[in-house]
Design a protein around this motif. Structure first.
Motif, mmCIF file in Angstrom:
data_model
loop_
_atom_site.group_PDB
_atom_site.id
_atom_site.type_symbol
_atom_site.label_atom_id
_atom_site.label_comp_id
_atom_site.label_asym_id
_atom_site.label_seq_id
_atom_site.Cartn_x
_atom_site.Cartn_y
_atom_site.Cartn_z
ATOM 1 N N SER A 44 30.464 -34.648 34.327
ATOM 2 C CA SER A 44 29.137 -33.747 34.690
ATOM 3 C C SER A 44 28.833 -33.256 33.467
ATOM 4 N N ALA A 45 27.356 -32.953 33.266
ATOM 5 C CA ALA A 45 26.733 -32.351 32.116
ATOM 6 C C ALA A 45 25.928 -31.004 32.478
ATOM 7 N N PRO A 46 26.506 -29.965 32.532
ATOM 8 C CA PRO A 46 25.816 -28.630 32.721
ATOM 9 C C PRO A 46 24.815 -28.629 31.575
ATOM 10 N N ASN A 47 23.379 -27.968 32.092
ATOM 11 C CA ASN A 47 22.478 -27.675 31.306
ATOM 12 C C ASN A 47 22.313 -26.306 31.024
ATOM 13 N N ASP A 48 22.929 -25.692 29.958
ATOM 14 C CA ASP A 48 22.828 -24.370 29.422
ATOM 15 C C ASP A 48 22.078 -24.346 28.320
ATOM 16 N N ALA A 49 21.655 -23.250 27.515
ATOM 17 C CA ALA A 49 20.947 -23.026 26.579
ATOM 18 C C ALA A 49 21.861 -23.736 25.234
ATOM 19 N N ALA A 50 23.105 -23.743 25.250
ATOM 20 C CA ALA A 50 23.732 -24.142 24.073
ATOM 21 C C ALA A 50 23.623 -25.822 24.203
ATOM 22 N N ASP A 51 23.803 -26.406 25.614
ATOM 23 C CA ASP A 51 23.559 -27.733 25.696
ATOM 24 C C ASP A 51 21.974 -28.087 25.342
ATOM 25 N N THR A 52 20.915 -27.401 25.632
ATOM 26 C CA THR A 52 19.699 -27.660 25.193
ATOM 27 C C THR A 52 19.467 -27.744 23.496
ATOM 28 N N ALA A 53 20.200 -26.661 22.985
ATOM 29 C CA ALA A 53 19.954 -26.593 21.688
ATOM 30 C C ALA A 53 20.790 -27.660 20.817
ATOM 31 N N TRP A 54 21.902 -28.188 21.145
ATOM 32 C CA TRP A 54 22.594 -29.374 20.749
ATOM 33 C C TRP A 54 21.894 -30.650 20.899
ATOM 34 N N LEU A 55 21.382 -30.809 22.068
ATOM 35 C CA LEU A 55 20.440 -31.905 22.386
ATOM 36 C C LEU A 55 19.331 -32.244 21.206
ATOM 37 N N TRP A 56 18.581 -31.028 21.104
ATOM 38 C CA TRP A 56 17.511 -31.069 20.080
ATOM 39 C C TRP A 56 18.164 -31.393 18.686
ATOM 40 N N VAL A 57 19.429 -30.757 18.109
ATOM 41 C CA VAL A 57 19.979 -31.182 16.993
ATOM 42 C C VAL A 57 20.119 -32.955 17.008
ATOM 43 N N ARG A 58 20.887 -33.172 18.185
ATOM 44 C CA ARG A 58 21.135 -34.508 17.891
ATOM 45 C C ARG A 58 20.075 -35.572 17.946
ATOM 46 N N SER A 59 19.103 -35.047 18.717
ATOM 47 C CA SER A 59 17.657 -36.070 18.665
ATOM 48 C C SER A 59 17.105 -36.006 17.272
ATOM 49 N N LEU A 60 17.106 -34.911 16.715
ATOM 50 C CA LEU A 60 16.280 -34.921 15.337
ATOM 51 C C LEU A 60 17.029 -35.190 14.273
#
Length: 438
Positions: A44-60
């Motif tokens: 499962s993949a909880p979606n909190d602020a840390a997850d969102t921040a990391w997704l941005w780092v990984r995408s960019l």
């Protein structure tokens, strides 16, 4: 066992940049691969602020940027190997000519002949190495369908002649064609995904083989997926353009002596990463739950090469030029240990991920509940384990076991070829009296 000393100069001076860059690149590869394993484990993949921040780092900064960096370094390594093989082979062929060991100077025709034979040998070496890499990749694909070793092996087999003969115009032409095909294909795929309204997480789970229910179905599906993806990656991604660009860098001293090009590398590093970040914004919006726009996918893919160039430039600057004593310290040394054993580290990552995401849940019955940030932490921890493994091998004076296995396979599978007779010496050449060498 004597350590492999690739990327060394004629006097044994070591060029640390390629090794250090490879070592850090494998951290990026680990971070890029972790979504596959969370998809396989159905974590499962909880979606909190840390997850969102990391997704941005990984995408960019990571997705579609780490594998082009891998391709740049692969092309650089191949071209370096080719250059050395041709140089040493040419000298070997020249020394085999009658009278040369007694002081006779080879003619220009003989020099051309020797270089041609050495070039043919280098081309055969690249193709043989590429063929073995495909086999290694197929074996690895039974565990991880995202294997890239076989893809690079396929590219080496196909383009061995161009790499050894420096067909740069052809390389530029095919790179332009592949880039255009990539843009067209990615746009079509992006349009389809956008029309279906699929999320990034859903697409990743499909790619991870979520439907596999048994070990046999997982292995068969993984190998089948890998085979198709390997061909598609060569044709419709930035792997081939990045490989040719890396090969071109081997004929410069930008990577071997970054200390001579600090200003240029700084501009390329910051500019390349900046382009990569700008090109990844649309993809980042989709990855964090936004709507995908069709042009987002090709833009993210193509600007990934610029991001990879940025990473390589900054890592080369960090590694610096060769030291007089050839020694590195601190983090540079640890990264270099990994970089010189990059295949061992890369394959070890898959074994460790499989232990965490496949074996552990199967043996304990525990379901993993991970968010994106925690999964990234596991990826970083896996890389650190490989750093420790490579440090232990370094202390023991051992090369990476998979590098040794590949070199042994390539060497033992060599087949002698008929060697054309050398051209006759010119009429004015110095004759060697009978018995002069006795």
């Amino acid at each position: 066992m004597k350590l492999a000393t690739s990327f060394t100069g004629s006097r044994g001076v070591r060029y640390p940049s390629p090794d250090v860059a490879r070592g850090f690149m494998l951290l990026l590869i680990s971070l890029a691969n972790i979504p596959f394993w969370t998809g396989v484990a159905r974590a499962s993949a909880p979606n909190d602020a840390a997850d969102t921040a990391w997704l941005w780092v990984r995408s960019l900064l990571i997705d579609a940027r780490s594998y082009p960096l891998f391709s740049l370094l692969f092309g650089f390594g191949l071209a370096t190997m080719v250059n050395r093989r041709i140089a040493s082979g040419t000298q070997s062929y020249l020394q085999s000519l009658p009278g040369v060991d007694a002081g006779r100077e080879p003619t220009s025709q003989e020099e051309s002949w020797a270089r041609e034979q050495a070039t043919v040998d280098a081309r055969r070496l690249v193709r043989r190495r590429g063929a073995w890499m495909i086999l290694f990749g197929a074996a690895h694909a039974a565990l991880f369908s995202g294997d890239i070793i076989g893809t690079y092996g396929l590219a080496a087999v196909v383009f061995a002649g161009w790499l050894t003969r420096k067909h740069r115009k052809r390389a530029m032409a095919v790179s332009a064609v592949v880039t255009a095909a990539t843009i067209s294909t990615m746009y079509t795929m992006g349009s389809h995904v956008a029309a279906q309204g699929l999320t990034a997480a859903a697409v990743m789970k499909q790619g991870a083989g979520e439907s596999a229910t048994t070990l046999l179905s997982y292995v068969s599906g993984s190998i089948t997926s890998w085979a198709g993806n390997s061909v598609a990656t060569v044709l419709f991604s930035m792997v081939v353009p990045a490989m040719f660009l890396g090969a071109r860098l081997a004929d410069t001293d930008l990577i071997a002596h970054p200390e001579r090009h600090r200003r240029l590398l700084t501009i390329v590093g910051l500019g390349g990463l900046g382009i990569g970040v700008a090109g990844g914004i649309g993809y980042g919006l989709w990855a964090t739950g936004g709507t995908l726009v069709a042009w987002t996918a090709p833009l993210h893919e193509v600007t990934g090469l610029a991001g990879a160039c940025g990473w390589l430039a900054l890592l080369a600057l960090y590694a610096g030029g060769p030291r007089e004593d050839g020694r590195l310290t601190g983090l540079r040394k640890l990264a270099s240990n990994v970089g010189r054993r990059s295949m061992t580290a890369y394959l070890s990552q898959s074994f460790l991920f499989a232990a965490v995401f496949l074996a552990l849940p199967a043996l304990t019955g525990i379901e993993l509940h991970l968010g994106e940030a925690r999964a990234a932490g596991i990826a970083a921890a896996v890389w650190l384990v490989t750093v420790g493994l490579c440090a232990a091998l370094e202390r023991g004076g051992h090369a990476g076991p998979f590098e040794t296995l590949l070199r042994t396979a390539v060497a033992r599978s060599e087949r002698k070829r008929p060697r054309p007779a050398p051209p006759s010496p010119a009429v004015g050449a110095v004759a060697v009296p009978a018995g002069a060498s006795e």
